[in-house]
Design a protein around this motif. Structure first.
Motif, mmCIF file in Angstrom:
data_model
loop_
_atom_site.group_PDB
_atom_site.id
_atom_site.type_symbol
_atom_site.label_atom_id
_atom_site.label_comp_id
_atom_site.label_asym_id
_atom_site.label_seq_id
_atom_site.Cartn_x
_atom_site.Cartn_y
_atom_site.Cartn_z
ATOM 1 N N UNK A 1 5.429 26.709 6.108
ATOM 2 C CA UNK A 1 4.888 25.542 5.639
ATOM 3 C C UNK A 1 4.566 24.385 6.462
ATOM 4 N N UNK A 2 4.568 24.495 7.706
ATOM 5 C CA UNK A 2 4.482 23.663 8.708
ATOM 6 C C UNK A 2 3.300 22.785 8.306
ATOM 7 N N UNK A 3 1.931 23.164 8.285
ATOM 8 C CA UNK A 3 0.819 22.259 7.949
ATOM 9 C C UNK A 3 1.155 21.585 6.861
ATOM 10 N N UNK A 4 1.550 22.046 5.603
ATOM 11 C CA UNK A 4 1.913 21.361 4.461
ATOM 12 C C UNK A 4 3.019 20.209 4.633
ATOM 13 N N UNK A 5 3.858 20.399 5.548
ATOM 14 C CA UNK A 5 4.742 19.384 5.946
ATOM 15 C C UNK A 5 4.400 18.199 6.646
ATOM 16 N N UNK A 6 3.275 18.738 7.619
ATOM 17 C CA UNK A 6 2.548 17.398 8.206
ATOM 18 C C UNK A 6 1.919 16.561 7.256
ATOM 19 N N UNK A 7 1.160 17.181 6.211
ATOM 20 C CA UNK A 7 0.614 16.351 5.248
ATOM 21 C C UNK A 7 1.626 15.556 4.385
ATOM 22 N N UNK A 8 2.758 16.218 3.889
ATOM 23 C CA UNK A 8 3.991 15.499 3.316
ATOM 24 C C UNK A 8 4.230 14.314 4.014
ATOM 25 N N UNK A 9 4.470 14.344 5.347
ATOM 26 C CA UNK A 9 5.080 13.457 6.361
ATOM 27 C C UNK A 9 4.032 12.221 6.326
ATOM 28 N N UNK A 10 2.666 12.534 6.266
ATOM 29 C CA UNK A 10 1.497 11.338 6.118
ATOM 30 C C UNK A 10 1.713 10.747 5.121
ATOM 31 N N UNK A 11 1.837 11.359 3.708
ATOM 32 C CA UNK A 11 2.172 10.678 2.512
ATOM 33 C C UNK A 11 3.519 9.734 2.543
ATOM 34 N N UNK A 12 4.483 10.436 3.023
ATOM 35 C CA UNK A 12 5.770 9.471 3.166
ATOM 36 C C UNK A 12 5.260 8.015 3.920
ATOM 37 N N UNK A 13 4.865 8.384 5.146
ATOM 38 C CA UNK A 13 4.338 7.069 5.940
ATOM 39 C C UNK A 13 3.539 6.283 5.114
ATOM 40 N N UNK A 14 2.532 6.611 4.321
ATOM 41 C CA UNK A 14 1.557 6.082 3.623
ATOM 42 C C UNK A 14 2.137 5.096 2.617
ATOM 43 N N UNK A 15 3.449 5.583 1.962
ATOM 44 C CA UNK A 15 4.154 4.861 0.900
ATOM 45 C C UNK A 15 5.102 3.746 1.575
ATOM 46 N N UNK A 16 4.932 3.916 2.780
ATOM 47 C CA UNK A 16 5.569 2.740 3.674
ATOM 48 C C UNK A 16 5.044 1.802 4.388
ATOM 49 N N UNK A 17 3.571 1.941 4.248
ATOM 50 C CA UNK A 17 2.816 1.161 5.342
ATOM 51 C C UNK A 17 2.027 0.021 4.648
ATOM 52 N N UNK A 18 2.079 -0.224 3.531
ATOM 53 C CA UNK A 18 1.707 -1.294 3.124
ATOM 54 C C UNK A 18 1.983 -2.677 3.779
ATOM 55 N N UNK A 19 2.795 -2.945 4.233
ATOM 56 C CA UNK A 19 3.292 -4.380 5.032
ATOM 57 C C UNK A 19 2.526 -4.319 6.352
ATOM 58 N N UNK A 20 2.387 -3.223 7.110
ATOM 59 C CA UNK A 20 1.708 -3.207 8.260
ATOM 60 C C UNK A 20 0.306 -3.378 8.175
ATOM 61 N N UNK A 21 -0.450 -2.976 6.939
ATOM 62 C CA UNK A 21 -1.855 -3.086 6.727
ATOM 63 C C UNK A 21 -1.951 -4.341 6.266
ATOM 64 N N UNK A 22 -0.987 -5.115 5.376
ATOM 65 C CA UNK A 22 -1.319 -6.396 4.980
ATOM 66 C C UNK A 22 -1.293 -7.292 6.084
ATOM 67 N N UNK A 23 -0.405 -7.066 7.007
ATOM 68 C CA UNK A 23 -0.155 -8.019 8.061
ATOM 69 C C UNK A 23 -1.544 -8.134 8.963
ATOM 70 N N UNK A 24 -2.071 -6.855 9.331
ATOM 71 C CA UNK A 24 -3.317 -6.902 10.043
ATOM 72 C C UNK A 24 -4.247 -7.403 9.456
ATOM 73 N N UNK A 25 -4.552 -7.291 8.042
ATOM 74 C CA UNK A 25 -5.493 -7.918 7.290
ATOM 75 C C UNK A 25 -5.475 -9.204 7.151
ATOM 76 N N UNK A 26 -4.320 -9.967 7.125
ATOM 77 C CA UNK A 26 -4.021 -11.396 7.066
ATOM 78 C C UNK A 26 -4.317 -12.077 8.161
ATOM 79 N N UNK A 27 -4.410 -11.295 9.484
ATOM 80 C CA UNK A 27 -4.813 -12.036 10.592
ATOM 81 C C UNK A 27 -6.466 -11.744 11.019
ATOM 82 N N UNK A 28 -7.109 -11.193 10.002
ATOM 83 C CA UNK A 28 -8.624 -10.799 10.207
ATOM 84 C C UNK A 28 -9.202 -12.338 10.256
#
Length: 244
Positions: free
Chosen positions: A107-134
């Motif tokens: 299930x390698x391909x499935x694992x790649x997608x699961x990893x992206x989901x894990x990253x998405x769950x932790x990515x709010x601060x980096x997106x918010x920081x980028x947005x705040x500087x627009x």
């Protein structure tokens, strides 16, 4: 105090309010500058909400894999990018994806997608920081497109977001065992080795594909928020675009 003085005071107060929405100061703000500042602040807030909503959705189990429009695949052969595209790389990707469904590749391909989901769950601060500087300097063009703020975010901060998302992706790939599975498959078959799919290439490809999916969803979410006249901020957006 004359009626003229009263009118000037009212305009100055409005300018201060609009400037405050954008996080700026209210000194020496002309009406058009105040309008742009207010619209910029509204768009920034709208984009922040669209980003938060998107990342919450994509952090759900199976979110990336279950949507064929954003599903993440293995990198193509020869350094031609990521995804299940055409050419030899596309053939390899489809073969491995089929093997994935049959349980032949761990299930390698499935694992790649699961990893992206894990990253998405932790990515709010980096997106918010980028947005705040627009700065949203090109306010008219951004305001006229359903996903204008999203496009602007990608143009202005795409490389930065790729760099900051990459460690989260690497951590996710390790957590779900994707790197270990890649090593195991490479030892059993020379196809992946000949394709040049290394840890670094896999991590970079998954990061790029994850960002593509995230921006796609943010753009869709931005369009939905703009179309909802019941939201106070979007009502202000319509007022600032359409008139006084």
């Amino acid at each position: 105090m004359t009626w003229l003085d009263t009118g000037m005071k009212r305009r100055e107060a409005m300018a201060a309010m609009l400037a405050g929405l954008a996080g700026g100061t209210a000194t020496a703000v002309w009406p058009e500058a105040a309008r742009a500042a207010g619209l910029g602040g509204t768009l920034t807030g709208l984009l922040g909400r669209a980003s938060d909503s998107t990342l919450d959705r994509l952090a759900q189990p199976g979110a990336f894999y279950d949507d064929p429009d954003i599903r993440i695949g293995l990198p193509l052969i020869g350094g031609l990018g990521g995804g299940l595209g055409g050419g030899l790389g596309g053939v390899l990707g489809k073969v491995l994806d089929t093997g994935d469904k049959l349980g032949l590749t761990g299930n390698l391909v499935r694992r790649l997608n699961d990893a992206a989901g894990i990253a998405a769950g932790e990515a709010k601060p980096i997106f918010r920081a980028a947005i705040s500087r627009l700065t949203l300097a090109d306010v008219p063009g951004i305001a006229s497109q359903d996903d204008g703020a999203t496009q602007y975010l990608r143009r202005s901060a795409g490389d930065e977001l790729h760099g900051k998302l990459r460690p989260l992706i690497d951590s996710g790939l390790a957590q779900v065992g994707a790197y270990g599975q890649l090593d195991s498959l490479s030892r059993r078959s020379g196809v992946l080795r000949r394709a040049g799919i290394t840890h670094d290439k896999l991590g970079d490809s998954v990061t790029g594909q994850a960002l593509d999916g995230i921006f796609r969803y943010i753009g869709n979410e931005e369009g939905k928020l703009r179309a909802n006249p019941l939201k106070p901020a979007e009502g202000l957006l319509k007022g600032l675009i359409g008139g006084d």
